[in-house]
Design a protein around this motif. Structure first.
Motif, PDB file in Angstrom:
ATOM      1  N   ASP A 110     -20.131  51.736  26.333  1.00  0.00           N
ATOM      2  CA  ASP A 110     -19.858  50.550  25.515  1.00  0.00           C
ATOM      3  C   ASP A 110     -19.163  50.918  24.200  1.00  0.00           C
ATOM      4  OD1 ASP A 110     -20.959  48.895  27.395  1.00  0.00           O
ATOM      5  OD2 ASP A 110     -22.942  48.828  26.450  1.00  0.00           O
ATOM      6  N   TRP A 111     -19.529  52.058  23.643  1.00  0.00           N
ATOM      7  CA  TRP A 111     -19.049  52.390  22.316  1.00  0.00           C
ATOM      8  C   TRP A 111     -17.702  53.125  22.305  1.00  0.00           C
ATOM      9  CZ3 TRP A 111     -18.506  57.622  21.804  1.00  0.00           C
ATOM     10  CH2 TRP A 111     -19.235  58.428  22.692  1.00  0.00           C
ATOM     11  N   ASN A 112     -17.226  53.581  23.457  1.00  0.00           N
ATOM     12  CA  ASN A 112     -15.946  54.310  23.472  1.00  0.00           C
ATOM     13  C   ASN A 112     -14.958  53.703  24.466  1.00  0.00           C
ATOM     14  OD1 ASN A 112     -16.891  55.138  25.961  1.00  0.00           O
ATOM     15  ND2 ASN A 112     -16.865  57.335  25.517  1.00  0.00           N
ATOM     16  N   ARG A 113     -15.042  52.400  24.684  1.00  0.00           N
ATOM     17  CA  ARG A 113     -14.230  51.751  25.701  1.00  0.00           C
ATOM     18  C   ARG A 113     -12.746  51.715  25.355  1.00  0.00           C
ATOM     19  NH1 ARG A 113     -15.262  46.501  27.666  1.00  0.00           N
ATOM     20  NH2 ARG A 113     -13.001  46.330  27.991  1.00  0.00           N
ATOM     21  N   THR A 114     -12.394  51.849  24.058  1.00  0.00           N
ATOM     22  CA  THR A 114     -10.996  51.743  23.639  1.00  0.00           C
ATOM     23  C   THR A 114     -10.497  53.093  23.131  1.00  0.00           C
ATOM     24  OG1 THR A 114     -11.289  49.416  23.059  1.00  0.00           O
ATOM     25  CG2 THR A 114      -9.377  50.554  22.125  1.00  0.00           C
ATOM     26  N   ILE A 115      -9.311  53.502  23.599  1.00  0.00           N
ATOM     27  CA  ILE A 115      -8.665  54.723  23.116  1.00  0.00           C
ATOM     28  C   ILE A 115      -7.402  54.293  22.367  1.00  0.00           C
ATOM     29  CG2 ILE A 115      -7.881  57.041  23.691  1.00  0.00           C
ATOM     30  CD1 ILE A 115      -9.060  56.699  26.477  1.00  0.00           C
ATOM     31  N   ALA A 116      -7.407  54.469  21.062  1.00  0.00           N
ATOM     32  CA  ALA A 116      -6.262  54.075  20.251  1.00  0.00           C
ATOM     33  C   ALA A 116      -5.080  55.009  20.523  1.00  0.00           C
ATOM     34  CB  ALA A 116      -6.642  54.112  18.770  1.00  0.00           C
ATOM     35  N   PRO A 117      -3.864  54.573  20.212  1.00  0.00           N
ATOM     36  CA  PRO A 117      -2.707  55.453  20.383  1.00  0.00           C
ATOM     37  C   PRO A 117      -2.895  56.771  19.625  1.00  0.00           C
ATOM     38  CG  PRO A 117      -1.990  53.216  19.936  1.00  0.00           C
ATOM     39  CD  PRO A 117      -3.471  53.242  19.729  1.00  0.00           C
ATOM     40  N   GLY A 118      -2.714  57.887  20.324  1.00  0.00           N
ATOM     41  CA  GLY A 118      -2.876  59.194  19.722  1.00  0.00           C
ATOM     42  C   GLY A 118      -4.309  59.694  19.659  1.00  0.00           C
ATOM     43  N   ALA A 119      -5.276  58.844  19.994  1.00  0.00           N
ATOM     44  CA  ALA A 119      -6.680  59.229  19.912  1.00  0.00           C
ATOM     45  C   ALA A 119      -7.163  59.849  21.227  1.00  0.00           C
ATOM     46  CB  ALA A 119      -7.538  58.015  19.558  1.00  0.00           C
ATOM     47  N   THR A 120      -8.340  60.469  21.166  1.00  0.00           N
ATOM     48  CA  THR A 120      -8.938  61.080  22.344  1.00  0.00           C
ATOM     49  C   THR A 120     -10.374  60.607  22.507  1.00  0.00           C
ATOM     50  OG1 THR A 120      -9.747  63.008  21.124  1.00  0.00           O
ATOM     51  CG2 THR A 120      -7.555  63.179  22.113  1.00  0.00           C
ATOM     52  N   VAL A 121     -10.868  60.692  23.737  1.00  0.00           N
ATOM     53  CA  VAL A 121     -12.288  60.537  24.026  1.00  0.00           C
ATOM     54  C   VAL A 121     -12.707  61.710  24.905  1.00  0.00           C
ATOM     55  CG1 VAL A 121     -12.333  58.014  23.856  1.00  0.00           C
ATOM     56  CG2 VAL A 121     -11.869  59.090  26.057  1.00  0.00           C
ATOM     57  N   SER A 122     -13.937  62.123  24.755  1.00  0.00           N
ATOM     58  CA  SER A 122     -14.455  63.232  25.556  1.00  0.00           C
ATOM     59  C   SER A 122     -15.780  62.818  26.182  1.00  0.00           C
ATOM     60  CB  SER A 122     -14.655  64.484  24.699  1.00  0.00           C
ATOM     61  OG  SER A 122     -13.421  64.980  24.219  1.00  0.00           O
ATOM     62  N   PHE A 123     -16.011  63.337  27.364  1.00  0.00           N
ATOM     63  CA  PHE A 123     -17.295  63.132  28.025  1.00  0.00           C
ATOM     64  C   PHE A 123     -17.592  64.362  28.867  1.00  0.00           C
ATOM     65  CE2 PHE A 123     -14.059  61.416  30.840  1.00  0.00           C
ATOM     66  CZ  PHE A 123     -14.426  61.859  32.102  1.00  0.00           C
ATOM     67  N   GLY A 124     -18.828  64.460  29.309  1.00  0.00           N
ATOM     68  CA  GLY A 124     -19.228  65.644  30.061  1.00  0.00           C
ATOM     69  C   GLY A 124     -19.835  65.302  31.406  1.00  0.00           C
ATOM     70  N   VAL A 125     -19.746  66.273  32.308  1.00  0.00           N
ATOM     71  CA  VAL A 125     -20.375  66.147  33.622  1.00  0.00           C
ATOM     72  C   VAL A 125     -21.122  67.425  33.949  1.00  0.00           C
ATOM     73  CG1 VAL A 125     -18.658  64.526  34.522  1.00  0.00           C
ATOM     74  CG2 VAL A 125     -18.306  66.976  34.845  1.00  0.00           C
ATOM     75  N   GLN A 126     -22.172  67.256  34.717  1.00  0.00           N
ATOM     76  CA  GLN A 126     -22.884  68.396  35.295  1.00  0.00           C
ATOM     77  C   GLN A 126     -22.936  68.185  36.791  1.00  0.00           C
ATOM     78  OE1 GLN A 126     -26.415  70.013  33.338  1.00  0.00           O
ATOM     79  NE2 GLN A 126     -27.513  69.961  35.290  1.00  0.00           N
ATOM     80  N   GLY A 127     -22.784  69.276  37.543  1.00  0.00           N
ATOM     81  CA  GLY A 127     -22.754  69.113  38.986  1.00  0.00           C
ATOM     82  C   GLY A 127     -23.132  70.373  39.727  1.00  0.00           C
ATOM     83  N   THR A 128     -22.971  70.316  41.025  1.00  0.00           N
ATOM     84  CA  THR A 128     -23.265  71.447  41.903  1.00  0.00           C
ATOM     85  C   THR A 128     -21.979  71.921  42.572  1.00  0.00           C
ATOM     86  OG1 THR A 128     -23.736  69.987  43.783  1.00  0.00           O
ATOM     87  CG2 THR A 128     -25.596  70.597  42.363  1.00  0.00           C
ATOM     88  N   HIS A 129     -21.997  73.168  43.027  1.00  0.00           N
ATOM     89  CA  HIS A 129     -20.854  73.695  43.756  1.00  0.00           C
ATOM     90  C   HIS A 129     -21.362  74.583  44.881  1.00  0.00           C
ATOM     91  CE1 HIS A 129     -21.173  77.815  42.130  1.00  0.00           C
ATOM     92  NE2 HIS A 129     -21.554  77.226  40.997  1.00  0.00           N
ATOM     93  N   THR A 130     -20.460  74.992  45.747  1.00  0.00           N
ATOM     94  CA  THR A 130     -20.843  75.811  46.909  1.00  0.00           C
ATOM     95  C   THR A 130     -20.200  77.183  46.866  1.00  0.00           C
ATOM     96  OG1 THR A 130     -19.024  74.840  48.189  1.00  0.00           O
ATOM     97  CG2 THR A 130     -21.210  73.802  48.383  1.00  0.00           C
ATOM     98  N   GLY A 131     -19.867  77.651  45.674  1.00  0.00           N
ATOM     99  CA  GLY A 131     -19.324  79.005  45.560  1.00  0.00           C
ATOM    100  C   GLY A 131     -18.163  79.115  44.604  1.00  0.00           C
ATOM    101  N   SER A 132     -17.454  78.004  44.349  1.00  0.00           N
ATOM    102  CA  SER A 132     -16.345  78.044  43.406  1.00  0.00           C
ATOM    103  C   SER A 132     -16.220  76.695  42.726  1.00  0.00           C
ATOM    104  CB  SER A 132     -15.035  78.396  44.118  1.00  0.00           C
ATOM    105  OG  SER A 132     -14.696  77.387  45.062  1.00  0.00           O
ATOM    106  N   THR A 133     -15.602  76.705  41.552  1.00  0.00           N
ATOM    107  CA  THR A 133     -15.483  75.463  40.769  1.00  0.00           C
ATOM    108  C   THR A 133     -14.066  75.290  40.233  1.00  0.00           C
ATOM    109  OG1 THR A 133     -16.197  76.597  38.754  1.00  0.00           O
ATOM    110  CG2 THR A 133     -17.901  75.504  40.079  1.00  0.00           C
TER     111      THR A 133
END
Length: 715
Positions: A678-701
């Motif tokens: 809700d708080w980062n729904r808009t990206i202004a011109p020239g601006a950035t947003v960042s988010f993170g993920v965690q996950g699983t893999h089967t030997g390589s990423t």
């Protein structure tokens, strides 16, 4: 109709005796053709197409070779051309067809005509606001169907204005003090209000429950998309407009109040259960305005199915109404809890198929699906372990058949539980949520496969043209739209929009099944007040009402006489007495209204695909034997702000996301979709947003290399 599952037996064979008694043979009824003849072999969506949506037409022809097509604007100038794709025999329609695809033409305009082999289509538009009027009209249907309130000319026009029906004003006996059928109870109940279910004056909890759920869910989905303002206060034609509550919720509340009035009071036998239905003691004749109905009214025995419909709809009310009316939300939750407890105490009170005098039976002897749906809604509303345990222990929770071959309906409600759990944040394990969401996309994939195999791109099976088939088509579109929301895959939006094409004229009859929308639309739907065909002083159905649609079972005398030998998709007649093909019902208009609101949403200000200029950095920050974390940074390199961003990518080595932060991340197969908070729904011109993920893999990423932001490719 589906084997052993009666999707709609309301005014079926029972009304036949009334009609054969004389009303079906009036001069006004006798001079109507068996079905509205298509004016052209080039079948299009007669309302039109969205600039950024699919644009296909079906051409009825015996030609085996591809044919040339031309798209002309209102001035007659050719603006696009191409060749059709031969499809050959189309089993549901019984026709030989070809398909013309002019999706690449995106210029807005009115009065377009598609010409194929010298034959031209009905005129249509291409414009961004194409579905705005249908969004309003399809929702207004419910106000027209209200019981217990005068329908005001200032909202509906003088032709449709009428006094309140069933409030005890003569000749009505009214719904404010209704007795039970003999042997059911020894008291009376105030069950005023609610929606008349269909073309008769009955009110049914099992049909009202799913219809209310869809109306409220349309607002929920719009909220998730950040588009709820279009259904907000003072946007619809309802008497409550201007009260600070979204109009679509005001309309739903009219039915919710009725559903809660159908609950058996404390201190009475089966307290907390819901009476299955209330209607006239005998079938009323055609036509009969609601306030002129003199039949005595009766409450019918409570049922487990009705009780669980109440529990589910009231629990949803508790979630969605809380920001607007917390006291009402509390009332809804209390009713839902009481209904759930009563259903657990009485798990096998079935509505019999034999209870069909004066109203539809709505018999249902399998209610495990209703238990699953109600548990899902109560868990979503409360987070309480008792409801979680009830839903996770249900056979439906792991079943691949939650979405039946015919989608979902009033007697098949497990899919509604799936849709709730797939879209409403809850405490289920991530693996459970991923599996639930995957089941939604799998069902949608099945509908897309059926559409691809048919000349008219219909999501129902070739044998799926039963009573209310148009409602099932719209229900399937709901599932496809939700799948698109979960995945960001544009195929699902295209599929949902193409079902609208079918309902609005791209079908075996070249007829729009929605009154008042399209060059040639249904005009004589089965209804006791909208009965102009029987009485010229009465109106035709208002714009936005959906006819039940083709029904290959031919379950009324008019259909039996006029449609014998019809191909399944052509078993429809626009005749007021063809109640098995041409009735209206709240549970058919509810998915139409849901779909119209969805289709009316702007994807961007100009109606073009919501593309964006962007760069994406995907950085793996930590790796261990079976897992990883990564940070994703999106930069808007374009000149305009990106509002409501969604980023999509595909993992190259089967990585699976298990959690995320600063964004909502979903995954289907290798496809991943990240949606703004809700708080980062808009990206202004020239601006950035960042988010993170965690996950699983089967030997390589290995990092993904291709990203799309709101359907636009990022560098």
């Amino acid at each position: 109709m589906p084997p052993s599952r009666s999707l709609r037996l309301s005014t079926a064979l029972l009304t036949g005796a009334l009609l054969l008694g004389g009303l079906a043979t009036t001069p006004a009824a006798a001079d109507v053709p068996a079905a509205t003849a298509a004016t052209t072999a080039v079948r299009v969506n007669q309302v039109g197409y969205l600039p950024d949506g699919p644009k296909r037409a079906t051409v009825v022809t015996t030609a085996a070779q591809a044919l040339g097509w031309q798209l002309r604007n209102a001035s007659g100038a050719v603006v696009a051309s191409g060749s059709t794709v031969p499809r050959g025999a189309d089993a549901p329609s019984g026709q030989s067809v070809q398909v013309a695809d002019f999706s690449s033409h995106r210029a807005a305009g009115t009065g377009y005509v598609l010409t194929v082999d010298g034959t031209s289509s009905a005129p249509f538009d291409i414009r961004v606001d194409l579905y705005d009027t249908l969004r309003s009209d399809s929702m207004a249907f419910f106000h027209h169907q209200r019981s217990g309130i005068a329908i005001d000319a200032s909202l509906v026009g003088s032709a449709y204005a009428r006094p309140a029906g069933h409030l005890g004003v003569a000749p009505n006996t009214g719904d404010v003090s209704v007795p039970c059928q003999a042997g059911v109870c020894d008291y009376t109940q105030d069950v005023r209000g609610g929606w008349y279910d269909a073309g008769d004056h009955g009110k049914y909890v099992v049909n009202g429950g799913i219809s209310t759920w869809l109306v409220v869910n349309s607002f929920e989905r719009a909220e998730r998309a950040g588009k709820e303002a279009a259904l907000g206060d003072s946007t619809l034609r309802v008497p409550e407009r201007g009260n600070g509550i979204p109009d679509v919720l005001d309309e739903a509340r009219w039915e919710l109040d009725f559903l809660m009035r159908m609950q058996v009071p404390d201190g009475k036998p089966h307290a907390g259960m819901a009476f299955h239905k209330i209607h006239d003691a005998a079938w009323t004749g055609m036509p009969t305005r609601p306030e002129q109905d003199s039949q005595p009214r009766e409450l019918h025995r409570p049922s487990t199915a009705a009780t669980l419909n109440l529990a589910a709809a009231a629990a949803q009310c508790a979630r969605v109404f809380r920001p607007y009316d917390s006291a009402y939300a509390d009332r809804c939750l209390s009713a839902a809890r009481r209904a759930w407890s009563a259903a657990q105490t009485n798990p096998a009170m079935y509505a019999p198929d034999s209870d069909s005098t004066g109203g539809g039976a709505y018999g249902d002897t399998r209610v495990t699906d209703e238990f699953y749906w109600a548990a899902a809604e109560l868990y979503a509303a409360t987070g309480e372990s008792a409801y979680r345990d009830a839903l996770t222990s249900s056979s439906w929770h792991t079943s691949a058949d939650a979405f039946s071959p015919y989608g979902f309906g009033w007697a098949d409600t497990a899919a509604l539980g799936r849709l709730v759990l797939a879209t409403v944040p809850n405490g289920l394990p991530a693996a459970d949520t991923a599996r639930i969401r995957a089941s939604v996309t799998a069902a949608a994939d099945g509908y897309l496969s059926r559409m691809a195999a048919q000349g008219y791109a219909v999501p129902v099976p070739a044998d799926g043209y039963f009573w209310g088939s148009n409602g099932e088509v719209a229900n399937d579109a709901v599932v496809m739209a939700v799948a698109g929301e979960l995945t960001g895959d544009a195929r699902y939006r295209a599929g949902a929009l193409e079902t609208m094409d079918y309902l609005l004229g791209r079908n075996a009859l070249g007829l729009s099944y929605v009154t008042g929308h399209g060059e040639t639309s249904s005009q004589n739907q089965h209804h006791r007040f909208w009965a102009h065909q029987l009485d010229a002083s009465l109106p035709r159905p208002p714009a936005g009402s959906l006819a039940g649609g083709p029904n290959s079972a031919l379950q009324d005398p008019v259909a039996e006489e006029r449609l014998r030998g019809c191909a399944p998709a052509a078993c429809y007649v626009d005749h007021i007495d063809s109640y098995s093909t041409n009735e209206v019902a709240v549970n058919w208009n509810a998915p139409l209204a849901w779909l119209a609101a969805y289709a009316a949403e702007r994807t961007s200000a100009g109606g073009e695909p919501p593309t964006a200029s962007c760069t994406v950095t995907y950085a793996v920050s930590n790796v261990w034997s079976t897992g990883f974390t990564a940070t994703v940074t999106v930069k808007n390199t374009g000149p305009a702000a990106v509002d409501g961003w969604q980023l999509a990518w595909t993992y190259p080595a089967g990585q699976r996301v298990t959690s995320s932060w600063n964004a909502t991340v979903t995954q289907s197969g290798t496809a991943v979709n990240a949606r703004h908070a809700d708080w980062n729904r808009t990206i202004a011109p020239g601006a950035t947003v960042s988010f993170g993920v965690q996950g699983t893999h089967t030997g390589s990423t290995p990092s993904p290399t291709d990203f799309t932001l709101n359907a636009g490719t990022c560098a």
